[in-house]
Motif scaffolding. Sequence first.
Motif, PDB file in Angstrom:
ATOM      1  N   MET A   1      12.084 -34.953  -6.507  1.00 25.30           N
ATOM      2  CA  MET A   1      12.169 -35.265  -5.070  1.00 25.30           C
ATOM      3  C   MET A   1      12.420 -33.981  -4.268  1.00 25.30           C
ATOM      4  N   ARG A   2      11.642 -33.797  -3.192  1.00 32.86           N
ATOM      5  CA  ARG A   2      11.873 -32.631  -2.327  1.00 32.86           C
ATOM      6  C   ARG A   2      13.138 -32.870  -1.508  1.00 32.86           C
ATOM      7  N   ARG A   3      13.958 -31.847  -1.384  1.00 33.38           N
ATOM      8  CA  ARG A   3      15.233 -32.018  -0.679  1.00 33.38           C
ATOM      9  C   ARG A   3      15.377 -30.997   0.450  1.00 33.38           C
ATOM     10  N   ILE A   4      15.761 -31.496   1.625  1.00 36.92           N
ATOM     11  CA  ILE A   4      15.924 -30.630   2.807  1.00 36.92           C
ATOM     12  C   ILE A   4      17.353 -30.778   3.343  1.00 36.92           C
ATOM     13  N   LEU A   5      17.976 -29.635   3.618  1.00 39.36           N
ATOM     14  CA  LEU A   5      19.308 -29.630   4.239  1.00 39.36           C
ATOM     15  C   LEU A   5      19.144 -29.319   5.727  1.00 39.36           C
TER      16      LEU A   5
ATOM     17  N   LEU B   1      23.973 -36.274  18.387  1.00 35.81           N
ATOM     18  CA  LEU B   1      23.553 -35.661  17.119  1.00 35.81           C
ATOM     19  C   LEU B   1      23.214 -36.758  16.100  1.00 35.81           C
ATOM     20  N   ALA B   2      23.995 -37.855  16.145  1.00 34.42           N
ATOM     21  CA  ALA B   2      23.716 -38.968  15.215  1.00 34.42           C
ATOM     22  C   ALA B   2      22.317 -39.540  15.474  1.00 34.42           C
ATOM     23  N   ASP B   3      21.915 -39.638  16.749  1.00 34.59           N
ATOM     24  CA  ASP B   3      20.557 -40.128  17.069  1.00 34.59           C
ATOM     25  C   ASP B   3      19.505 -39.209  16.439  1.00 34.59           C
ATOM     26  N   ILE B   4      19.735 -37.896  16.584  1.00 32.29           N
ATOM     27  CA  ILE B   4      18.763 -36.919  16.053  1.00 32.29           C
ATOM     28  C   ILE B   4      18.729 -36.986  14.525  1.00 32.29           C
ATOM     29  N   GLU B   5      19.918 -37.062  13.927  1.00 25.95           N
ATOM     30  CA  GLU B   5      19.973 -37.117  12.456  1.00 25.95           C
ATOM     31  C   GLU B   5      19.306 -38.385  11.922  1.00 25.95           C
ATOM     32  N   ASN B   6      19.515 -39.508  12.628  1.00 22.35           N
ATOM     33  CA  ASN B   6      18.869 -40.757  12.185  1.00 22.35           C
ATOM     34  C   ASN B   6      17.355 -40.665  12.298  1.00 22.35           C
ATOM     35  N   ALA B   7      16.887 -40.044  13.386  1.00 22.05           N
ATOM     36  CA  ALA B   7      15.435 -39.879  13.552  1.00 22.05           C
ATOM     37  C   ALA B   7      14.892 -39.003  12.416  1.00 22.05           C
ATOM     38  N   CYS B   8      15.655 -37.969  12.041  1.00 17.17           N
ATOM     39  CA  CYS B   8      15.226 -37.095  10.933  1.00 17.17           C
ATOM     40  C   CYS B   8      15.189 -37.875   9.614  1.00 17.17           C
ATOM     41  N   ARG B   9      16.175 -38.763   9.423  1.00 18.85           N
ATOM     42  CA  ARG B   9      16.210 -39.566   8.189  1.00 18.85           C
ATOM     43  C   ARG B   9      14.975 -40.466   8.109  1.00 18.85           C
ATOM     44  N   ASN B  10      14.613 -41.084   9.246  1.00 20.27           N
ATOM     45  CA  ASN B  10      13.416 -41.946   9.263  1.00 20.27           C
ATOM     46  C   ASN B  10      12.166 -41.142   8.965  1.00 20.27           C
ATOM     47  N   LYS B  11      12.098 -39.960   9.595  1.00 18.13           N
ATOM     48  CA  LYS B  11      10.934 -39.087   9.383  1.00 18.13           C
ATOM     49  C   LYS B  11      10.847 -38.712   7.904  1.00 18.13           C
ATOM     50  N   ALA B  12      11.993 -38.313   7.341  1.00 17.98           N
ATOM     51  CA  ALA B  12      12.030 -37.881   5.940  1.00 17.98           C
ATOM     52  C   ALA B  12      11.609 -39.017   5.013  1.00 17.98           C
ATOM     53  N   ALA B  13      12.085 -40.230   5.309  1.00 21.84           N
ATOM     54  CA  ALA B  13      11.744 -41.379   4.464  1.00 21.84           C
ATOM     55  C   ALA B  13      10.228 -41.579   4.462  1.00 21.84           C
ATOM     56  N   GLY B  14       9.616 -41.445   5.637  1.00 21.47           N
ATOM     57  CA  GLY B  14       8.161 -41.597   5.749  1.00 21.47           C
ATOM     58  C   GLY B  14       7.402 -40.541   4.957  1.00 21.47           C
ATOM     59  N   LEU B  15       8.014 -39.350   4.842  1.00 17.68           N
ATOM     60  CA  LEU B  15       7.349 -38.245   4.137  1.00 17.68           C
ATOM     61  C   LEU B  15       7.699 -38.235   2.647  1.00 17.68           C
ATOM     62  N   GLY B  16       8.634 -39.105   2.273  1.00 10.79           N
ATOM     63  CA  GLY B  16       9.070 -39.135   0.869  1.00 10.79           C
ATOM     64  C   GLY B  16       9.934 -37.942   0.505  1.00 10.79           C
TER      65      GLY B  16
ATOM     66  N   GLN C   1      12.227 -33.931  19.220  1.00 12.16           N
ATOM     67  CA  GLN C   1      10.902 -33.813  18.591  1.00 12.16           C
ATOM     68  C   GLN C   1      10.809 -32.553  17.722  1.00 12.16           C
ATOM     69  N   GLY C   2      11.473 -31.483  18.157  1.00 15.32           N
ATOM     70  CA  GLY C   2      11.458 -30.227  17.408  1.00 15.32           C
ATOM     71  C   GLY C   2      12.026 -30.391  16.003  1.00 15.32           C
ATOM     72  N   TYR C   3      13.073 -31.202  15.890  1.00 11.86           N
ATOM     73  CA  TYR C   3      13.670 -31.440  14.559  1.00 11.86           C
ATOM     74  C   TYR C   3      12.683 -32.192  13.659  1.00 11.86           C
ATOM     75  N   LEU C   4      11.986 -33.163  14.254  1.00 10.62           N
ATOM     76  CA  LEU C   4      11.051 -33.963  13.453  1.00 10.62           C
ATOM     77  C   LEU C   4       9.886 -33.101  12.976  1.00 10.62           C
ATOM     78  N   LEU C   5       9.433 -32.222  13.886  1.00  5.98           N
ATOM     79  CA  LEU C   5       8.355 -31.292  13.488  1.00  5.98           C
ATOM     80  C   LEU C   5       8.855 -30.328  12.416  1.00  5.98           C
ATOM     81  N   ALA C   6      10.126 -29.938  12.524  1.00 15.23           N
ATOM     82  CA  ALA C   6      10.696 -29.005  11.546  1.00 15.23           C
ATOM     83  C   ALA C   6      10.782 -29.652  10.163  1.00 15.23           C
ATOM     84  N   VAL C   7      11.158 -30.930  10.122  1.00 19.00           N
ATOM     85  CA  VAL C   7      11.236 -31.636   8.831  1.00 19.00           C
ATOM     86  C   VAL C   7       9.835 -31.710   8.212  1.00 19.00           C
ATOM     87  N   GLU C   8       8.865 -32.015   9.065  1.00 19.87           N
ATOM     88  CA  GLU C   8       7.477 -32.098   8.589  1.00 19.87           C
ATOM     89  C   GLU C   8       7.010 -30.734   8.059  1.00 19.87           C
TER      90      GLU C   8
END
Length: 146
Positions: free
Chosen positions: A1-5, A28-43, A130-137
Amino acid sequence: MRRILIINGPNLNMLGTRQPEIYGRETLADIENACRNKAAGLGVEIECFQSNGEGEIVTAVQRARGKFDAIVINPAAYSHTSVAIMDALLAYDGAVIEVHLSNIHRRDEFRRLSYVSKAADGVICGLGKQGYLLAVEAAASLIDRE
Ligand code: DQA
């Protein structure tokens, strides 16, 4: 599994109420939750860490070695001052994406220099959450490339 901090620096725990005209109304919790959803979608798996302390951020980067394939970091004010965080990231062996909610080039002159950028594979600024979501991607695809 790919892991991102995902690391957030000083005062970002105050998002939502801190200068909302610059940083928006989301917490920050809103942003972190959005990142978690994004990450889940990307596996990919993500872990989120926030600290107001420079040393704690340095330690988090050191500990990421061998555990996380990439770091997404908003070093906040330390971007503009911290050789220590830059050095820690230069010693880190995975991909590094730097994020800023605001466009640091459109604000005070002193915000235009980020030491951390010297250690970043890519930098995203001015796009808010949006920048965080693009960064996770971007981090996920850099991991795949390596
Ligand atoms: C910030 C920009 C920095 O200049 C500032 O000190 C912050 C937040 C941003 O996300 O736009 O705390 O990193």
